[in-house]
Design an enzyme around this catalytic site. Structure first.
Site: not given
Ligand SMILES: [Mg+2]
Length: 259
Positions: A12, A14
């Site tokens: 992932d 952010d």
């Molecule tokens: Mg995230």
């Protein structure tokens, strides 16, 4: 080291590799070490607003080199699925990343004033949503169009630390209006993670994320291992409250490659 147990690493973005425009300590070094070890990587984001090229630029700005073919966004997953089904005309509530992805697979984007022509209503994060576009989406669905969403994140963690309405808030408005449920392609649903794993060549897979309800839950649904990193949104308490477990919980990504 933990990394030796896996072939494919699905990151992932952010809260894991950067926070807004700030690099997260140790992330770039860990990614570089995984590459030296010959591991396959994919970078996975539910954010449908950005094109893969924009994601690549963002990664580069925090010192992480990636290839376009390693990026999976919820917009790309959605477009690929709709193309496979032969959907031709889409009414889109979404931004550049979603619009571009749909046009790149040959779909025609119909105007909100032309809802009867839509085969499918596609909703993503859209910071220009209005009553008119919500109405158009609702009317198209009532006229028989399919209803899909790139993702259903309730909120978007804004740079100031507060939460803005995410794609899920827009999806909910149209679901409420029509009584129909959207089919969602982003995390925690399987399509985006399956697509990312294919980009990374398959094999023993580890999902690395900062959100329990998308990243960790998505891995759990597929029976894959996961690592919750505590550099983003979720805390250990959130994991406990959700009643699910993550294979690993780590303060930072460095533990992946620590001996
Ligand atoms: Mg995230």
């Amino acid at each position: 080291m933990i990394a030796s147990r896996y072939d494919a690493f699905l990151f992932d973005l952010d809260g894991v590799l950067y926070r807004g425009h700030q690099p997260i300590h140790g992330a770039a070094e860990t990614v570089a070490t995984l590459r030296e070890l010959g591991k396959s990587l994919s970078f996975v984001t539910n954010n449908s607003a950005r094109t893969p090229e924009a994601v690549l630029d963002h990664l580069a700005s925090v010192g992480i080199a990636a290839a376009l073919g390693e990026i999976e966004t919820s917009a790309l997953t959605t477009a690929a699925a709709l193309a496979q089904r032969g959907c031709g005309r889409a009414l889109v509530l979404g931004e550049e990343g979603l619009r571009t992805a749909l046009m790149d697979v040959g779909m025609e984007l119909v105007d909100p004033g032309d809802v009867v022509r839509a085969d499918v209503v596609v909703i993503g994060w859209d910071r220009t949503v209005t009553y008119e576009t919500l109405r158009a989406a609702s009317l198209a669905i009532q006229a028989g169009a399919e209803f899909v969403a790139s993702n259903a994140d309730a909120s978007y963690p804004a740079p100031d630390g507060r939460n803005w309405p995410g794609a899920g808030a827009i999806v909910a408005a149209v679901e409420t209006a029509t009584g129909h449920r959207a089919e969602v392609f982003g995390k925690p649903f399987a399509p985006i993670l399956l697509a990312a794993r294919e980009r990374a060549g398959g094999g023993r897979t580890l999902v690395i994320g900062d959100r329990v309800e998308t990243d960790i839950e998505g891995a759990r649904r597929l029976g894959w291992d996961s690592m919750l990193v505590l550099t983003g949104v979720s805390t250990v308490e959130d994991l406990r409250a959700a009643g699910i477990s993550s294979t690993y919980v780590a303060d930072d990504l460095g533990v992946l490659v620590a001996s």
